[in-house]
Motif scaffolding. Sequence first.
Motif, PDB file in Angstrom:
ATOM      1  N   LEU A  42      40.736  47.754  28.247  1.00 36.94           N
ATOM      2  CA  LEU A  42      41.758  46.502  27.855  1.00 36.94           C
ATOM      3  C   LEU A  42      41.263  44.909  27.451  1.00 36.94           C
ATOM      4  CD1 LEU A  42      41.732  47.003  32.209  1.00 36.94           C
ATOM      5  CD2 LEU A  42      43.953  47.576  29.908  1.00 36.94           C
ATOM      6  N   ASP A  43      40.162  45.012  26.711  1.00 38.50           N
ATOM      7  CA  ASP A  43      39.454  44.618  25.766  1.00 38.50           C
ATOM      8  C   ASP A  43      40.131  43.994  24.331  1.00 38.50           C
ATOM      9  OD1 ASP A  43      37.975  47.034  24.998  1.00 38.50           O
ATOM     10  OD2 ASP A  43      36.526  45.811  24.426  1.00 38.50           O
ATOM     11  N   ASP A  44      40.554  45.567  24.173  1.00 40.99           N
ATOM     12  CA  ASP A  44      41.716  45.149  22.484  1.00 40.99           C
ATOM     13  C   ASP A  44      42.555  44.990  22.238  1.00 40.99           C
ATOM     14  OD1 ASP A  44      42.292  46.061  20.368  1.00 40.99           O
ATOM     15  OD2 ASP A  44      42.320  48.697  20.727  1.00 40.99           O
ATOM     16  N   VAL A  45      43.015  43.787  21.679  1.00 38.56           N
ATOM     17  CA  VAL A  45      44.116  42.604  22.209  1.00 38.56           C
ATOM     18  C   VAL A  45      44.732  42.761  20.438  1.00 38.56           C
ATOM     19  CG1 VAL A  45      42.441  40.778  23.785  1.00 38.56           C
ATOM     20  CG2 VAL A  45      42.657  40.872  21.206  1.00 38.56           C
ATOM     21  N   ARG A  46      44.772  43.851  19.848  1.00 38.01           N
ATOM     22  CA  ARG A  46      45.298  43.762  18.112  1.00 38.01           C
ATOM     23  C   ARG A  46      46.779  43.791  19.008  1.00 38.01           C
ATOM     24  NH1 ARG A  46      42.419  48.248  16.318  1.00 38.01           N
ATOM     25  NH2 ARG A  46      42.462  49.556  18.267  1.00 38.01           N
ATOM     26  N   ASN A  47      47.525  44.579  18.964  1.00 40.69           N
ATOM     27  CA  ASN A  47      49.037  44.635  19.813  1.00 40.69           C
ATOM     28  C   ASN A  47      49.115  43.550  21.375  1.00 40.69           C
ATOM     29  OD1 ASN A  47      48.382  47.321  18.087  1.00 40.69           O
ATOM     30  ND2 ASN A  47      47.740  47.943  19.435  1.00 40.69           N
ATOM     31  N   SER A  48      49.043  43.091  21.054  1.00 36.80           N
ATOM     32  CA  SER A  48      49.508  41.747  22.178  1.00 36.80           C
ATOM     33  C   SER A  48      48.397  40.578  22.450  1.00 36.80           C
ATOM     34  CB  SER A  48      49.203  42.594  23.723  1.00 36.80           C
ATOM     35  OG  SER A  48      49.444  41.496  25.159  1.00 36.80           O
ATOM     36  N   ILE A  49      49.601  39.617  21.894  1.00 36.98           N
ATOM     37  CA  ILE A  49      48.815  38.359  21.867  1.00 36.98           C
ATOM     38  C   ILE A  49      48.936  37.647  23.343  1.00 36.98           C
ATOM     39  CG2 ILE A  49      50.185  35.949  21.685  1.00 36.98           C
ATOM     40  CD1 ILE A  49      51.503  37.086  19.008  1.00 36.98           C
ATOM     41  N   LYS A  50      49.786  38.072  24.108  1.00 38.08           N
ATOM     42  CA  LYS A  50      50.144  37.644  25.576  1.00 38.08           C
ATOM     43  C   LYS A  50      48.469  38.145  26.026  1.00 38.08           C
ATOM     44  CE  LYS A  50      52.351  37.369  30.559  1.00 38.08           C
ATOM     45  NZ  LYS A  50      53.888  37.896  30.886  1.00 38.08           N
ATOM     46  N   GLN A  51      47.953  39.755  25.692  1.00 36.88           N
ATOM     47  CA  GLN A  51      47.056  40.034  26.338  1.00 36.88           C
ATOM     48  C   GLN A  51      45.547  39.117  25.527  1.00 36.88           C
ATOM     49  OE1 GLN A  51      46.659  44.062  26.553  1.00 36.88           O
ATOM     50  NE2 GLN A  51      44.382  44.533  25.974  1.00 36.88           N
ATOM     51  N   GLU A  72      36.303  37.765  20.712  1.00 36.26           N
ATOM     52  CA  GLU A  72      37.776  39.164  20.507  1.00 36.26           C
ATOM     53  C   GLU A  72      38.567  37.981  20.354  1.00 36.26           C
ATOM     54  OE1 GLU A  72      37.495  43.164  18.745  1.00 36.26           O
ATOM     55  OE2 GLU A  72      35.873  42.311  19.620  1.00 36.26           O
ATOM     56  N   SER A  73      38.997  37.536  21.166  1.00 34.10           N
ATOM     57  CA  SER A  73      40.288  36.785  21.630  1.00 34.10           C
ATOM     58  C   SER A  73      40.679  35.657  20.469  1.00 34.10           C
ATOM     59  CB  SER A  73      39.902  36.237  23.099  1.00 34.10           C
ATOM     60  OG  SER A  73      40.128  37.703  23.693  1.00 34.10           O
ATOM     61  N   PHE A  74      39.783  34.973  20.472  1.00 36.38           N
ATOM     62  CA  PHE A  74      39.177  33.314  19.740  1.00 36.38           C
ATOM     63  C   PHE A  74      40.090  33.973  17.978  1.00 36.38           C
ATOM     64  CE2 PHE A  74      37.989  29.977  16.663  1.00 36.38           C
ATOM     65  CZ  PHE A  74      38.407  29.049  17.596  1.00 36.38           C
ATOM     66  N   VAL A  75      39.415  34.754  17.589  1.00 36.21           N
ATOM     67  CA  VAL A  75      39.511  35.315  15.925  1.00 36.21           C
ATOM     68  C   VAL A  75      40.597  36.649  16.181  1.00 36.21           C
ATOM     69  CG1 VAL A  75      38.480  36.750  14.394  1.00 36.21           C
ATOM     70  CG2 VAL A  75      36.789  35.660  15.914  1.00 36.21           C
ATOM     71  N   HIS A  76      41.799  36.985  17.320  1.00 38.61           N
ATOM     72  CA  HIS A  76      42.752  37.329  17.215  1.00 38.61           C
ATOM     73  C   HIS A  76      44.286  36.646  16.875  1.00 38.61           C
ATOM     74  CE1 HIS A  76      41.820  41.608  16.095  1.00 38.61           C
ATOM     75  NE2 HIS A  76      41.025  41.560  16.947  1.00 38.61           N
ATOM     76  N   LEU A  77      43.549  35.617  18.052  1.00 33.47           N
ATOM     77  CA  LEU A  77      44.484  34.710  17.993  1.00 33.47           C
ATOM     78  C   LEU A  77      44.532  33.381  16.221  1.00 33.47           C
ATOM     79  CD1 LEU A  77      44.245  33.651  22.192  1.00 33.47           C
ATOM     80  CD2 LEU A  77      46.092  34.529  20.629  1.00 33.47           C
ATOM     81  N   ALA A  78      43.140  33.357  16.508  1.00 35.90           N
ATOM     82  CA  ALA A  78      44.102  32.426  15.329  1.00 35.90           C
ATOM     83  C   ALA A  78      44.133  32.992  14.190  1.00 35.90           C
ATOM     84  CB  ALA A  78      42.166  31.955  14.645  1.00 35.90           C
ATOM     85  N   GLY A  79      44.366  33.943  14.245  1.00 36.91           N
ATOM     86  CA  GLY A  79      44.564  35.244  12.828  1.00 36.91           C
ATOM     87  C   GLY A  79      46.156  35.119  12.833  1.00 36.91           C
ATOM     88  N   VAL A  80      47.029  35.005  14.178  1.00 41.60           N
ATOM     89  CA  VAL A  80      48.384  34.944  14.375  1.00 41.60           C
ATOM     90  C   VAL A  80      48.694  33.463  14.905  1.00 41.60           C
ATOM     91  CG1 VAL A  80      48.218  37.355  14.652  1.00 41.60           C
ATOM     92  CG2 VAL A  80      48.499  35.998  16.462  1.00 41.60           C
ATOM     93  N   LEU A  81      48.310  32.661  15.015  1.00 45.64           N
ATOM     94  CA  LEU A  81      47.944  31.417  15.590  1.00 45.64           C
ATOM     95  C   LEU A  81      49.783  30.862  15.138  1.00 45.64           C
ATOM     96  CD1 LEU A  81      47.784  30.193  18.683  1.00 45.64           C
ATOM     97  CD2 LEU A  81      46.609  28.894  17.043  1.00 45.64           C
ATOM     98  N   ASN A  82      51.079  30.236  15.607  1.00 50.00           N
ATOM     99  CA  ASN A  82      51.945  30.162  14.654  1.00 50.00           C
ATOM    100  C   ASN A  82      52.504  28.857  15.936  1.00 50.00           C
ATOM    101  OD1 ASN A  82      53.701  30.905  16.685  1.00 50.00           O
ATOM    102  ND2 ASN A  82      53.604  32.722  14.902  1.00 50.00           N
ATOM    103  N   PRO A  83      53.297  27.613  15.990  1.00 53.93           N
ATOM    104  CA  PRO A  83      53.487  26.648  16.793  1.00 53.93           C
ATOM    105  C   PRO A  83      54.677  27.360  17.673  1.00 53.93           C
ATOM    106  CG  PRO A  83      54.646  25.820  14.326  1.00 53.93           C
ATOM    107  CD  PRO A  83      54.061  27.487  14.066  1.00 53.93           C
ATOM    108  N   GLN A  84      55.275  28.550  17.519  1.00 57.37           N
ATOM    109  CA  GLN A  84      55.984  29.613  18.624  1.00 57.37           C
ATOM    110  C   GLN A  84      55.016  30.154  19.610  1.00 57.37           C
ATOM    111  OE1 GLN A  84      56.808  30.069  14.792  1.00 57.37           O
ATOM    112  NE2 GLN A  84      58.561  28.636  15.052  1.00 57.37           N
TER     113      GLN A  84
END
Length: 390
Positions: A42-51, A72-84
Amino acid sequence: MLATLQPEIEVMYDLDHNEYSRLTSRERSVQMITNYLTEHKLDDVRNSIKQAISLLAWAEQDNVRWRQGYLESFVHLAGVLNPQIEELPDFKRLSVATRRNLGIAAKTLQLRVMEAEEKLATFDFDDVWPDLGKAAGTPVYQSYQAFRQFLINYLTGIYGNWPPNQGQAWFNRKIALDMQRDFGMLYDYLVNRDVAWDAREERPGNKWQMINLKTEDFRANLPELPLSDMLVAWDTKHGYTHIPHAYPLLPRDVPQTRVTQKKSLFGGLKKNKTDTTKDAKTHLQLSIVFSDATNIEKMDSSFSTNALIDRFEHFELGADLKTMTPREARLGRWVLLHGILQVLSTLSLDVQSLKHTDGVRYFLCTDLKRCPEWVTNGQAELLEASQLRS
């Protein structure tokens, strides 16, 4: 859910006090939850922005501070973050500091990607040359330009267009990793590892010079091509760490033979048999001298299956050498290869210690300098993707 579950477990451990445990009730409750999350992936956040957002929100709490989950969460979110994403209710539940840090990290990463796209779309590294007007007519620059066109044609054959998705953002982690693999292998194929940098503070304004570790009879800077000065100035301008071995193996020169032509009976030009023999002889000589100036005998079996190196070999042999020597031809290609590798090195490596990276197409090399100290242990630069690991 985690925010409410963790205090309940902590109370449970308070009631079941173990005087021999070195962990507090809070630490034991956090450990129990993180073990469960990890065990069930459940620490795998690759497929879920909400997670990813939910995990980060829990991991950053003062009574939790789960380092791996935060990272893990910070790096993955930084890679996809957008205004939406920033407008999502869950995102707004993150702390103000974390939202700010994520926003800055994402924008910094996006800027680096845009700069890489500008360079790699056309392989335009003209700014390496200190005096472009003077360089434009030289054989080395002409070789550099021919290599640019070769690479565009080669990559067009792979992706259908180069750059892919023209008019849109196109450079992603998968393309970066593929290019790093291929161009890194081409570097290994061509590099002269006997040539290294010699840095001496007592040479003001000329600290960095290339030396050959096996001979003193070596000069990287030539009157017509001050190569080491060019690379040092360009690296410094863009903030790149110097590539440790930044000089190629050079083929020995082959005496150039001038092909004479004579008129046929019908007025056309034709080669006589002697000239044809000379052409074949020159081609064989070039094949030998270019192959000798490689590390082919030192490379593993993966080299034999690399399409870029295979095509590059044919390109070198088929190049027009009427106006340049084999050495000049190789140097022009090397200048371009150096620039490409430097650009790729800033994006092709991930932040260290990440567990879930396979199949990710967005970049995982974000800036960690603004993360809390309990995440980086005050050593963000050791976790961040570094050119030294490329």
